[in-house]
Scaffold this motif. Structure first.
Motif, mmCIF file in Angstrom:
data_model
loop_
_atom_site.group_PDB
_atom_site.id
_atom_site.type_symbol
_atom_site.label_atom_id
_atom_site.label_comp_id
_atom_site.label_asym_id
_atom_site.label_seq_id
_atom_site.Cartn_x
_atom_site.Cartn_y
_atom_site.Cartn_z
ATOM 1 N N ARG A 299 0.821 -1.207 0.000
ATOM 2 C CA ARG A 299 0.000 0.000 0.000
ATOM 3 C C ARG A 299 0.865 1.272 0.000
ATOM 4 O O ARG A 299 0.546 2.260 -0.651
ATOM 5 N N ARG A 300 1.974 1.213 0.725
ATOM 6 C CA ARG A 300 2.823 2.392 0.868
ATOM 7 C C ARG A 300 3.982 2.427 -0.125
ATOM 8 O O ARG A 300 4.812 3.315 -0.069
ATOM 9 N N LYS A 301 4.056 1.394 -0.993
ATOM 10 C CA LYS A 301 5.141 1.314 -1.985
ATOM 11 C C LYS A 301 6.511 1.310 -1.303
ATOM 12 O O LYS A 301 7.418 2.069 -1.652
ATOM 13 N N THR A 302 6.640 0.444 -0.306
ATOM 14 C CA THR A 302 7.891 0.286 0.430
ATOM 15 C C THR A 302 8.675 -0.875 -0.154
ATOM 16 O O THR A 302 8.100 -1.914 -0.459
ATOM 17 N N HIS A 303 10.000 -0.730 -0.294
ATOM 18 C CA HIS A 303 10.768 -1.822 -0.888
ATOM 19 C C HIS A 303 10.883 -2.993 0.083
ATOM 20 O O HIS A 303 10.762 -2.845 1.299
ATOM 21 N N LEU A 304 11.136 -4.187 -0.456
ATOM 22 C CA LEU A 304 10.990 -5.434 0.276
ATOM 23 C C LEU A 304 11.930 -5.537 1.473
ATOM 24 O O LEU A 304 11.556 -6.091 2.510
ATOM 25 N N VAL A 305 13.148 -5.034 1.363
ATOM 26 C CA VAL A 305 14.078 -5.109 2.491
ATOM 27 C C VAL A 305 13.552 -4.282 3.663
ATOM 28 O O VAL A 305 13.601 -4.710 4.815
ATOM 29 N N ALA A 306 13.014 -3.096 3.368
ATOM 30 C CA ALA A 306 12.432 -2.267 4.429
ATOM 31 C C ALA A 306 11.205 -2.931 5.034
ATOM 32 O O ALA A 306 10.953 -2.834 6.238
ATOM 33 N N VAL A 307 10.427 -3.622 4.199
ATOM 34 C CA VAL A 307 9.269 -4.372 4.701
ATOM 35 C C VAL A 307 9.728 -5.414 5.704
ATOM 36 O O VAL A 307 9.131 -5.580 6.779
ATOM 37 N N HIS A 308 10.791 -6.135 5.370
ATOM 38 C CA HIS A 308 11.249 -7.193 6.267
ATOM 39 C C HIS A 308 11.884 -6.632 7.533
ATOM 40 O O HIS A 308 11.921 -7.309 8.567
ATOM 41 N N THR A 309 12.367 -5.410 7.470
ATOM 42 C CA THR A 309 12.863 -4.757 8.678
ATOM 43 C C THR A 309 11.740 -4.649 9.717
ATOM 44 O O THR A 309 11.953 -4.842 10.912
ATOM 45 N N GLU A 310 10.544 -4.346 9.239
ATOM 46 C CA GLU A 310 9.384 -4.267 10.133
ATOM 47 C C GLU A 310 9.053 -5.638 10.715
ATOM 48 O O GLU A 310 8.688 -5.754 11.888
ATOM 49 N N VAL A 311 9.200 -6.696 9.901
ATOM 50 C CA VAL A 311 8.978 -8.055 10.399
ATOM 51 C C VAL A 311 9.988 -8.378 11.499
ATOM 52 O O VAL A 311 9.635 -8.920 12.548
ATOM 53 N N ASN A 312 11.257 -8.046 11.255
ATOM 54 C CA ASN A 312 12.294 -8.272 12.267
ATOM 55 C C ASN A 312 11.949 -7.581 13.579
ATOM 56 O O ASN A 312 12.138 -8.128 14.669
ATOM 57 N N GLY A 313 11.445 -6.341 13.461
ATOM 58 C CA GLY A 313 11.072 -5.594 14.653
ATOM 59 C C GLY A 313 9.953 -6.268 15.419
ATOM 60 O O GLY A 313 9.972 -6.321 16.657
ATOM 61 N N ALA A 314 8.956 -6.802 14.702
ATOM 62 C CA ALA A 314 7.833 -7.489 15.364
ATOM 63 C C ALA A 314 8.312 -8.750 16.083
ATOM 64 O O ALA A 314 7.875 -9.047 17.208
ATOM 65 N N ILE A 315 9.222 -9.509 15.445
ATOM 66 C CA ILE A 315 9.766 -10.713 16.069
ATOM 67 C C ILE A 315 10.583 -10.343 17.305
ATOM 68 O O ILE A 315 10.501 -10.994 18.362
ATOM 69 N N PHE A 316 11.373 -9.281 17.185
ATOM 70 C CA PHE A 316 12.187 -8.820 18.308
ATOM 71 C C PHE A 316 11.303 -8.436 19.504
ATOM 72 O O PHE A 316 11.588 -8.808 20.650
#
Length: 342
Positions: A299-316
């Protein structure tokens, strides 16, 4: 990428221990973390998880120091200067422009300005949230949680700055907003003139490597390749990939082979203790975080590496709250350009 090496870990330790409380808080914001714990230990853990997401983790750390104006750390730890780093970042900025803008605005606001902003928000945010906001970045985070402000929606911030008489800062937001519109128009034009060429899925899909004993990966038995398109050059200065998604399973292998014959890999692997998966009420934190981040990134046109950074944060964050139910995540990629979901 793989876990940070010993040199990067030493660098992270030196950075975290050299920053003051205010600088640590600003760094958390720049890293898109909503964590309120800005202790040295928490900052170290967060930076380790972030560095894993970047092929050039050192560049990510250097840009953070540049934005914090800690040029002494650049010189002492990274053996580089402000001028040299700025030249290197001309075409490869890592940190999100939105967060850099908000952090810089926060630096330029005086106490009276902040009090005026908080007064304007009394009908938007709960009173206790307004009172607990110690600085402008705290305010932005609360507005982000309500989805009032985002990298694509800054009108609210622009209006607030105009209403408190900070027209100089409001103009910076206007300029950013116009650049976002221009970028979207450029991207739309690029899609019209591109010539997508689908590549047939590979005849075989490589299963996950054998996992640790007593642990089970989050993957489905059947792995379905998704069609991927590599962007053709259309007189564009945007250095990125684009691909269409067709998710039909828990695990999707993306087989992306470019015209030059080189394969680009993005590999995200999460595992946890088998006993967790056997619980009837278990719901995967990883899959939930990944799904939410992918939808938001699209939706926000964010690149995939930045998207996965958010996933890492949620897991952390999950692991910190649930030390007995940890998830382990491994990210590797060889992307040379940004990759966006369509």
């Amino acid at each position: 990428m793989a876990l940070p090496d010993q040199r990067q870990l030493q660098t992270i330790n030196e950075i975290a221990e050299a920053l003051c409380d205010v600088e640590r808080r600003r760094l958390l914001f720049l890293c898109e973390s909503l964590d309120t714990d800005n202790s040295v230990g928490s900052l170290k853990a967060m930076l380790k998880s972030k560095v894993m997401c970047y092929e050039r983790g050192d560049l990510f750390l250097k840009e953070l120091m540049l934005q914090l104006r800690r040029f002494d750390i650049l010189r002492k730890v990274f053996k580089t200067s402000k001028e040299e780093l700025e030249r290197n970042l001309t075409c490869r900025q890592v940190l999100p422009r939105f967060r850099i803008l908000m952090a810089n605005i926060g630096e330029d606001l005086v106490n009276e300005d902040l009090d005026n902003v908080k007064f304007l928000l009394t009908s938007t945010l709960p009173r206790e949230k307004v009172e607990k906001s110690k600085n402008f970045l705290d305010v932005i985070i609360e507005l982000e949680k309500l989805d009032i402000v985002s990298p694509e929606r800054v009108d609210f911030v622009e209006n607030c700055l105009q209403n408190i008489g900070r027209l100089d800062l409001a103009k910076k937001v206007t300029a950013y907003k116009m650049s976002v519109v221009t970028s979207e128009q450029h991207s739309s034009q690029q899609q019209k003139c591109r010539a997508p060429r689908p590549f047939p899925p590979s005849n075989s899909c490589h299963p996950l490597q054998q996992t640790r004993r007593g642990q089970s990966p989050h993957s489905a038995t059947g792995i379905i390749p998704a069609p991927v398109y590599r962007e053709q050059n259309c007189q564009s200065h945007l250095d990125c990939y684009k691909f269409n998604t067709n998710p039909r399973g828990v695990c999707v292998i993306i087989d992306c082979v470019g015209n030059d014959g080189d394969a680009d890999v993005f590999w995200s692997h999460c595992w946890t203790d088998e006993c967790q998966l056997e619980q009837g009420h278990h719901r995967s934190i990883y899959l939930k975080a990944l799904t939410d981040a992918l939808h938001k990134g699209q939706r926000r046109k964010t690149h995939l590496v930045a998207v996965h950074t958010e996933v890492n944060g949620a897991i952390f964050e999950h692991n910190k709250r649930n030390p007995g139910a940890n998830y382990h995540i491994d990210l590797k990629h060889t992307l040379r350009k940004d990759l966006y979901l369509q």
